[in-house]
Design a protein around this motif. Structure first.
Motif, PDB file in Angstrom:
ATOM      1  N   THR A  37       0.849  -1.196   0.000  1.00 17.57           N
ATOM      2  CA  THR A  37       0.000   0.000   0.000  1.00 17.57           C
ATOM      3  C   THR A  37       0.883   1.243   0.000  1.00 17.57           C
ATOM      4  O   THR A  37       2.010   1.207   0.503  1.00 17.57           O
ATOM      5  N   PRO A  38       0.378   2.356  -0.505  1.00 12.77           N
ATOM      6  CA  PRO A  38       1.174   3.591  -0.473  1.00 12.77           C
ATOM      7  C   PRO A  38       1.470   4.046   0.957  1.00 12.77           C
ATOM      8  O   PRO A  38       2.523   4.600   1.232  1.00 12.77           O
ATOM      9  N   ARG A  80       5.944   5.538  -5.354  1.00 15.60           N
ATOM     10  CA  ARG A  80       5.873   5.247  -6.788  1.00 15.60           C
ATOM     11  C   ARG A  80       5.114   3.933  -6.986  1.00 15.60           C
ATOM     12  O   ARG A  80       5.414   2.931  -6.352  1.00 15.60           O
ATOM     13  N   GLN A  81       4.150   3.964  -7.852  1.00 13.05           N
ATOM     14  CA  GLN A  81       3.317   2.797  -8.130  1.00 13.05           C
ATOM     15  C   GLN A  81       3.910   2.048  -9.312  1.00 13.05           C
ATOM     16  O   GLN A  81       4.248   2.644 -10.326  1.00 13.05           O
ATOM     17  N   GLU A  82       4.031   0.729  -9.177  1.00 14.13           N
ATOM     18  CA  GLU A  82       4.608  -0.084 -10.250  1.00 14.13           C
ATOM     19  C   GLU A  82       3.720  -1.316 -10.459  1.00 14.13           C
ATOM     20  O   GLU A  82       3.369  -1.999  -9.503  1.00 14.13           O
ATOM     21  N   PRO A  85       2.047  -7.759 -11.125  1.00 11.07           N
ATOM     22  CA  PRO A  85       1.051  -8.652 -10.528  1.00 11.07           C
ATOM     23  C   PRO A  85       1.636  -9.955  -9.983  1.00 11.07           C
ATOM     24  O   PRO A  85       1.026 -10.596  -9.133  1.00 11.07           O
ATOM     25  N   SER A  86       2.833 -10.341 -10.409  1.00 16.75           N
ATOM     26  CA  SER A  86       3.410 -11.593  -9.916  1.00 16.75           C
ATOM     27  C   SER A  86       4.163 -11.428  -8.592  1.00 16.75           C
ATOM     28  O   SER A  86       4.562 -12.417  -7.985  1.00 16.75           O
ATOM     29  N   HIS A  87       4.329 -10.193  -8.139  1.00 18.67           N
ATOM     30  CA  HIS A  87       5.030  -9.942  -6.881  1.00 18.67           C
ATOM     31  C   HIS A  87       4.143 -10.364  -5.708  1.00 18.67           C
ATOM     32  O   HIS A  87       2.937 -10.126  -5.711  1.00 18.67           O
ATOM     33  N   ASN A  93      -5.039  -5.031  -7.479  1.00 23.49           N
ATOM     34  CA  ASN A  93      -4.938  -4.537  -8.848  1.00 23.49           C
ATOM     35  C   ASN A  93      -3.597  -4.865  -9.497  1.00 23.49           C
ATOM     36  O   ASN A  93      -3.355  -4.484 -10.642  1.00 23.49           O
ATOM     37  N   GLY A  94      -2.718  -5.547  -8.760  1.00 24.29           N
ATOM     38  CA  GLY A  94      -1.425  -5.946  -9.306  1.00 24.29           C
ATOM     39  C   GLY A  94      -0.312  -4.920  -9.131  1.00 24.29           C
ATOM     40  O   GLY A  94       0.736  -5.023  -9.756  1.00 24.29           O
ATOM     41  N   TYR A  95      -0.510  -3.920  -8.278  1.00 26.27           N
ATOM     42  CA  TYR A  95       0.492  -2.874  -8.092  1.00 26.27           C
ATOM     43  C   TYR A  95       1.293  -3.083  -6.805  1.00 26.27           C
ATOM     44  O   TYR A  95       0.754  -3.538  -5.792  1.00 26.27           O
ATOM     45  N   ILE A  96       2.557  -2.732  -6.890  1.00 24.30           N
ATOM     46  CA  ILE A  96       3.400  -2.645  -5.705  1.00 24.30           C
ATOM     47  C   ILE A  96       3.835  -1.178  -5.575  1.00 24.30           C
ATOM     48  O   ILE A  96       3.728  -0.409  -6.541  1.00 24.30           O
ATOM     49  N   TYR A  97       4.310  -0.802  -4.404  1.00 23.73           N
ATOM     50  CA  TYR A  97       4.658   0.593  -4.154  1.00 23.73           C
ATOM     51  C   TYR A  97       6.083   0.674  -3.617  1.00 23.73           C
ATOM     52  O   TYR A  97       6.476  -0.092  -2.740  1.00 23.73           O
ATOM     53  N   LYS A  98       6.838   1.616  -4.208  1.00 24.31           N
ATOM     54  CA  LYS A  98       8.226   1.828  -3.819  1.00 24.31           C
ATOM     55  C   LYS A  98       8.398   3.262  -3.330  1.00 24.31           C
ATOM     56  O   LYS A  98       7.687   4.165  -3.780  1.00 24.31           O
ATOM     57  N   PRO A  99       9.364   3.483  -2.450  1.00 28.29           N
ATOM     58  CA  PRO A  99       9.582   4.852  -1.952  1.00 28.29           C
ATOM     59  C   PRO A  99      10.105   5.776  -3.042  1.00 28.29           C
ATOM     60  O   PRO A  99      10.777   5.340  -3.982  1.00 28.29           O
TER      61      PRO A  99
END
Length: 139
Positions: A37-38, A80-82, A85-87, A93-99
């Motif tokens: 999550t963000p 940052r949203q990336e 979906p396999s993570h 929705n298949g998104y991961i979040y990075k700083p």
């Protein structure tokens, strides 16, 4: 101002720059972390410095001059949203979040803090040499 005051001021700078280097290292260590999550994403941090001038804290004690770390504040932007979906941490929705941490900016900040640290060490060494030379004037 005595030579010892100059050494005390430079030593407060050493402490402040050490804090800055530690927060930069923490930011760099978390630059590639991933969250689902963000809100859970790491946010970059930076120390907030405050200069203490002659007698600002205690007018009867002029030795309390220099710089202090007033707070550690969050300075990073939104996560940052990336799409990945396999993570394993991907959301529904298949998104991961990075700083939002730029390694180049952090490296530049680290170089600046390191230079400031070196300058403070040099100021202490110069004040020490001046004090030692002052002691030998009477000989």
């Amino acid at each position: 101002m005595s030579l010892f005051d100059a050494m005390n001021i430079a030593s407060t700078s050493l402490t402040a720059q050490t804090t800055k280097l530690n927060t930069i290292a923490k930011n760099m260590a978390n630059a590639n972390t991933v969250a689902s999550t963000p809100e859970a994403t790491y946010t970059a941090q930076a120390p907030l410095f405050r200069a203490i001038l002659d007698g600002q804290i205690d007018p009867n004690d002029p030795s309390q001059m220099g710089v202090v770390v007033e707070d550690i504040i969050e300075v990073g932007g939104p996560a940052r949203q990336e799409f990945n979906p396999s993570h394993p941490l991907a959301d529904e929705n298949g998104y991961i979040y990075k700083p939002d941490i730029d390694a180049a900016t952090e490296m530049a900040e680290m170089m600046q803090a390191s230079r400031s640290f070196q300058n403070s060490v040099e100021a202490i060494n110069t004040a020490k040499q001046l004090a030692l030379r002052t002691l030998t004037l009477g000989k």
